[in-house]
Design a protein around this motif. Structure first.
Motif, PDB file in Angstrom:
ATOM      1  N   HIS A   1       0.739  -1.225   0.017  1.00  0.00           N
ATOM      2  CA  HIS A   1       0.018   0.102  -0.176  1.00  0.00           C
ATOM      3  C   HIS A   1       0.908   1.032   0.201  1.00  0.00           C
ATOM      4  O   HIS A   1       0.601   2.170   0.687  1.00  0.00           O
ATOM      5  CB  HIS A   1      -0.852  -0.129   1.246  1.00  0.00           C
ATOM      6  CG  HIS A   1      -2.052   1.009   1.392  1.00  0.00           C
ATOM      7  ND1 HIS A   1      -2.737   1.267   0.009  1.00  0.00           N
ATOM      8  CD2 HIS A   1      -2.504   2.040   1.907  1.00  0.00           C
ATOM      9  CE1 HIS A   1      -3.763   2.267   0.203  1.00  0.00           C
ATOM     10  NE2 HIS A   1      -3.467   2.715   1.537  1.00  0.00           N
ATOM     11  N   ILE A   2       1.805   1.337  -1.065  1.00  0.00           N
ATOM     12  CA  ILE A   2       2.585   2.399  -1.040  1.00  0.00           C
ATOM     13  C   ILE A   2       2.564   3.082  -2.602  1.00  0.00           C
ATOM     14  O   ILE A   2       2.925   4.132  -2.878  1.00  0.00           O
ATOM     15  CB  ILE A   2       4.150   2.239  -0.764  1.00  0.00           C
ATOM     16  CG1 ILE A   2       4.468   1.284  -1.695  1.00  0.00           C
ATOM     17  CG2 ILE A   2       4.238   1.993   0.623  1.00  0.00           C
ATOM     18  CD1 ILE A   2       6.197   0.709  -1.463  1.00  0.00           C
TER      19      ILE A   2
ATOM     20  N   ILE B   1      -0.089  10.807  -2.913  1.00  0.00           N
ATOM     21  CA  ILE B   1      -1.476  11.363  -3.335  1.00  0.00           C
ATOM     22  C   ILE B   1      -2.570  10.896  -2.295  1.00  0.00           C
ATOM     23  O   ILE B   1      -2.551   9.816  -1.505  1.00  0.00           O
ATOM     24  CB  ILE B   1      -1.738  10.507  -4.637  1.00  0.00           C
ATOM     25  CG1 ILE B   1      -0.694  10.849  -5.610  1.00  0.00           C
ATOM     26  CG2 ILE B   1      -3.312  10.833  -5.041  1.00  0.00           C
ATOM     27  CD1 ILE B   1      -1.064   9.976  -6.989  1.00  0.00           C
ATOM     28  N   LYS B   2      -3.381  12.142  -1.946  1.00  0.00           N
ATOM     29  CA  LYS B   2      -4.457  11.707  -0.859  1.00  0.00           C
ATOM     30  C   LYS B   2      -5.697  11.301  -1.619  1.00  0.00           C
ATOM     31  O   LYS B   2      -6.100  12.111  -2.592  1.00  0.00           O
ATOM     32  CB  LYS B   2      -4.455  13.016   0.037  1.00  0.00           C
ATOM     33  CG  LYS B   2      -3.351  13.340   0.722  1.00  0.00           C
ATOM     34  CD  LYS B   2      -3.440  14.443   1.608  1.00  0.00           C
ATOM     35  CE  LYS B   2      -2.303  14.695   2.653  1.00  0.00           C
ATOM     36  NZ  LYS B   2      -1.365  14.997   1.975  1.00  0.00           N
ATOM     37  N   GLY B   3      -6.290  10.368  -1.148  1.00  0.00           N
ATOM     38  CA  GLY B   3      -7.851   9.887  -1.539  1.00  0.00           C
ATOM     39  C   GLY B   3      -7.376   8.954  -2.645  1.00  0.00           C
ATOM     40  O   GLY B   3      -6.339   8.684  -3.152  1.00  0.00           O
ATOM     41  N   TYR B   4      -8.654   8.425  -3.183  1.00  0.00           N
ATOM     42  CA  TYR B   4      -8.815   7.770  -4.216  1.00  0.00           C
ATOM     43  C   TYR B   4      -8.018   6.305  -4.176  1.00  0.00           C
ATOM     44  O   TYR B   4      -7.658   5.717  -5.108  1.00  0.00           O
ATOM     45  CB  TYR B   4      -8.169   8.281  -5.626  1.00  0.00           C
ATOM     46  CG  TYR B   4      -8.443   9.784  -5.712  1.00  0.00           C
ATOM     47  CD1 TYR B   4      -9.828  10.065  -6.380  1.00  0.00           C
ATOM     48  CD2 TYR B   4      -7.870  10.764  -5.427  1.00  0.00           C
ATOM     49  CE1 TYR B   4     -10.193  11.288  -6.575  1.00  0.00           C
ATOM     50  CE2 TYR B   4      -7.930  12.131  -5.686  1.00  0.00           C
ATOM     51  CZ  TYR B   4      -9.608  12.004  -6.143  1.00  0.00           C
ATOM     52  OH  TYR B   4     -10.118  13.838  -6.572  1.00  0.00           O
TER      53      TYR B   4
ATOM     54  N   LEU C   1       1.120   9.251   1.719  1.00  0.00           N
ATOM     55  CA  LEU C   1       2.424   9.455   2.566  1.00  0.00           C
ATOM     56  C   LEU C   1       3.221  10.915   2.458  1.00  0.00           C
ATOM     57  O   LEU C   1       2.898  11.642   1.425  1.00  0.00           O
ATOM     58  CB  LEU C   1       3.342   8.411   1.936  1.00  0.00           C
ATOM     59  CG  LEU C   1       3.084   7.111   1.685  1.00  0.00           C
ATOM     60  CD1 LEU C   1       4.090   6.188   0.941  1.00  0.00           C
ATOM     61  CD2 LEU C   1       2.598   6.421   3.234  1.00  0.00           C
ATOM     62  N   SER C   2       3.927  11.057   3.608  1.00  0.00           N
ATOM     63  CA  SER C   2       4.758  12.344   3.410  1.00  0.00           C
ATOM     64  C   SER C   2       5.552  11.982   2.058  1.00  0.00           C
ATOM     65  O   SER C   2       5.935  10.906   1.916  1.00  0.00           O
ATOM     66  CB  SER C   2       5.534  12.663   4.813  1.00  0.00           C
ATOM     67  OG  SER C   2       6.583  11.418   4.722  1.00  0.00           O
ATOM     68  N   ILE C   3       6.141  13.147   1.683  1.00  0.00           N
ATOM     69  CA  ILE C   3       7.137  12.895   0.666  1.00  0.00           C
ATOM     70  C   ILE C   3       8.507  12.193   1.020  1.00  0.00           C
ATOM     71  O   ILE C   3       9.151  11.434   0.505  1.00  0.00           O
ATOM     72  CB  ILE C   3       7.601  14.217  -0.038  1.00  0.00           C
ATOM     73  CG1 ILE C   3       8.383  13.804  -1.399  1.00  0.00           C
ATOM     74  CG2 ILE C   3       8.254  15.007   0.747  1.00  0.00           C
ATOM     75  CD1 ILE C   3       8.594  14.998  -2.357  1.00  0.00           C
ATOM     76  N   THR C   4       8.767  12.360   2.554  1.00  0.00           N
ATOM     77  CA  THR C   4      10.117  11.538   3.080  1.00  0.00           C
ATOM     78  C   THR C   4       9.467  10.293   3.251  1.00  0.00           C
ATOM     79  O   THR C   4      10.483   9.214   2.854  1.00  0.00           O
ATOM     80  CB  THR C   4      10.319  12.194   4.341  1.00  0.00           C
ATOM     81  OG1 THR C   4      10.421  13.570   4.407  1.00  0.00           O
ATOM     82  CG2 THR C   4      11.437  11.537   4.896  1.00  0.00           C
TER      83      THR C   4
ATOM     84  N   ALA D   1      -3.002  12.906 -10.875  1.00  0.00           N
ATOM     85  CA  ALA D   1      -3.458  13.188  -9.790  1.00  0.00           C
ATOM     86  C   ALA D   1      -3.450  14.768  -9.806  1.00  0.00           C
ATOM     87  O   ALA D   1      -4.349  15.475  -9.165  1.00  0.00           O
ATOM     88  CB  ALA D   1      -2.709  12.532  -8.455  1.00  0.00           C
ATOM     89  N   LEU D   2      -2.267  15.308 -10.285  1.00  0.00           N
ATOM     90  CA  LEU D   2      -1.879  16.871 -10.373  1.00  0.00           C
ATOM     91  C   LEU D   2      -2.649  17.619 -11.322  1.00  0.00           C
ATOM     92  O   LEU D   2      -2.828  18.666 -11.138  1.00  0.00           O
ATOM     93  CB  LEU D   2      -0.372  16.892 -10.150  1.00  0.00           C
ATOM     94  CG  LEU D   2       0.210  16.635  -8.878  1.00  0.00           C
ATOM     95  CD1 LEU D   2       1.907  16.683  -9.093  1.00  0.00           C
ATOM     96  CD2 LEU D   2      -0.171  17.151  -7.544  1.00  0.00           C
ATOM     97  N   CYS D   3      -2.912  16.829 -12.327  1.00  0.00           N
ATOM     98  CA  CYS D   3      -3.314  17.483 -13.753  1.00  0.00           C
ATOM     99  C   CYS D   3      -4.428  17.025 -14.278  1.00  0.00           C
ATOM    100  O   CYS D   3      -5.088  17.539 -15.207  1.00  0.00           O
ATOM    101  CB  CYS D   3      -2.196  17.195 -14.605  1.00  0.00           C
ATOM    102  SG  CYS D   3      -0.567  18.084 -14.214  1.00  0.00           S
ATOM    103  N   GLY D   4      -4.911  15.857 -13.849  1.00  0.00           N
ATOM    104  CA  GLY D   4      -6.106  15.196 -14.386  1.00  0.00           C
ATOM    105  C   GLY D   4      -7.381  16.016 -13.895  1.00  0.00           C
ATOM    106  O   GLY D   4      -7.370  16.469 -12.926  1.00  0.00           O
TER     107      GLY D   4
END
Length: 463
Positions: free
Chosen positions: A111-112, A117-120, A125-128, A160-163
């Motif tokens: 589950h990574i 990305i949050k949701g969906y 996760l944090s970027i770290t 996620a960012l552009c869709g």
């Protein structure tokens, strides 16, 4: 070498008879010629191969303490999975240049996928945390890390960012569960570092778009269910993004053969001949090449953590090997030159980890610039390349065997040094940021062209 004795029908070299044919199809080989190779643990019992992966010994400055508890949990979970599930089979698949498709459900269970990305159905996760997970995958196998980053940090992140919201709802849940796999196609045969000049075209038609062109070096593309394709809008001349599904009419993908690095990754040549993409699959947030930078900013951080993980694995392997392998009656670790190289590798890793960690913190605070990301990627890969070379030296003859990881990692490091911006291109991105002067197209060349044009016009004026 003995001089061959030539007879009417055969040639004899060192006692072996060869038929006098151009292809030597009838050459007589020893009875044991086709016996399977000895298992490496039998052939070389003095050191443990990478299929039994060594414990982590590279966190000398206790950087794990910098991670939040949930990030430490992710790190431990991914590390255990890679050591137990991937290490025993990676050499076999790397040698065959094949992908172990049966492990995808096991990857999904971590589950990574989807990283930050949050949701969906994504982990958020944090970027770290996402970066540390990428490093732990690369520590055991850089090919698996590349497969994962293409799917998660490029293709999924673009959606996620552009869709549109509809696209996120449609594609991300299945991609997060890894029931479907994605690739990300920007590079073309004629346009690598100069990707903004890409020539694949998208022509508007009723109900959608027609894509024509070619892409190259696209990881996961031979088996991807979803292909994120970048093409030039023939009306606006700007770069747009499109979601293409596998097996649509006009789409063909073929595997690139004969790679010496990241051999498990299935890189492909994509050919698009009048491929129809419905309007619903035009990625609405990609309207120029600059929009790809939203994705590349994150992915470049992730890619910077690949060589960190790769170097950790090399060090861990060398650390164990030098204590197991004996020459002149003592372990190789007892020699000063071995210790010097090992400590140099260890120092590189401490510095690389700190740069990678700081990049994550800059991103989280909104302070990271393209120059920061590029310097991180270029410098870390340079140090990792050095670390891989030192590791190869330390293992001697076994340093050219994939069984002991280092040779494989040495080869895998070369494409990582090059993709997501070559070392030189990333250096110039940072150089542009700190000087305010872009140097991608040499000034001298521009002046020469201008001079040639003036001379041509002067010549024409005389006639």
């Amino acid at each position: 070498m003995p001089t061959p004795t030539v007879h009417a029908a055969t040639t004899t070299v060192s006692g072996i008879a060869f038929a006098a044919t151009t292809d030597n199809a009838n050459m007589k080989m020893p009875s044991y010629f086709n016996l399977p190779a000895l298992d490496v643990s039998v052939a070389f019992p003095q050191a443990t191969p990478a299929s039994n992966f060594p414990p982590c010994a590279s966190d000398y400055f206790h950087f794990n303490d910098l991670l939040k508890p949930e990030e430490q949990v992710i790190r431990k979970k991914v590390r255990q999975f890679m050591e137990n599930e991937i290490a025993p089979l990676m050499t076999q698949y790397w040698e065959k240049a094949e992908f172990p498709f049966h492990v995808i459900p096991k990857f999904a269970a971590l589950h990574i996928a989807g990283g930050t990305i949050k949701g969906y159905g994504c982990p958020g996760l944090s970027i770290t945390g996402s970066a540390v997970a990428a490093a732990e995958v690369a520590r055991v196998d850089a090919s698996c890390s590349t497969f994962f980053l293409v799917h998660s940090s490029l293709a999924m992140l673009t959606i996620a960012l552009c869709g549109s919201e509809a696209q996120k709802q449609k594609y991300l849940p299945s991609l997060a569960q890894m029931k479907t796999i994605a690739c990300w196609a920007l590079t073309e045969p004629d346009y690598g570092s100069d990707a903004s000049a890409l020539m694949t075209t998208a022509t508007k038609v009723e109900g959608g778009w027609i894509l024509d062109g070619q892409k190259r070096w696209i990881g996961n593309s031979t088996f991807a269910d979803v292909l994120v394709i970048f093409a030039r809008n023939t009306t606006t001349n700007q770069i747009n993004g499109y979601i293409v599904k596998k097996d649509v009419p006009g789409l063909t993908v073929t595997k690139i053969e004969n790679k010496v690095g990241l051999r498990i990754v299935q890189n492909g040549d994509i050919v698009l001949k009048k491929v129809f993409v419905p309007d619903d699959d035009r990625i609405e947030g990609v309207n120029s090449f600059q929009d790809t930078n939203k994705v590349l900013a994150v992915s470049r951080v992730m890619v910077a953590w690949q060589p960190i993980g790769l170097s950790m694995g090399i060090y861990d392997m060398c650390h164990r090997y030098l204590k197991e392998r004996k020459q002149f009656g003592v372990p190789l670790a007892a020699f000063q030159i071995s210790q010097q190289k090992l400590v140099q590798m260890l120092g590189n890793i401490q510095a690389m980890f700190l740069v990678g960690w700081r990049l994550c913190k800059l991103y989280e605070s909104g302070k990271m610039t393209p120059g920061h990301a590029s310097l991180g990627k270029s410098w870390i890969t340079l140090r990792a390349r050095e670390t891989a070379a030192l590791g190869r030296e330390l293992l001697g003859g076994n340093g050219i065997l994939a069984d002991f990881l280092v040779a494989k990692a040495f080869c895998d490091m070369e494409p990582i040094y090059t993709f997501e911006g070559t070392h030189d291109i990333n250096t110039l991105v940072t150089g542009r940021e700190v000087t305010g002067i872009a140097s991608f197209k040499p000034v001298a060349q521009k002046r020469a062209i201008a001079t040639d044009n003036r001379q041509l016009f002067s010549f024409l004026d005389n006639y």
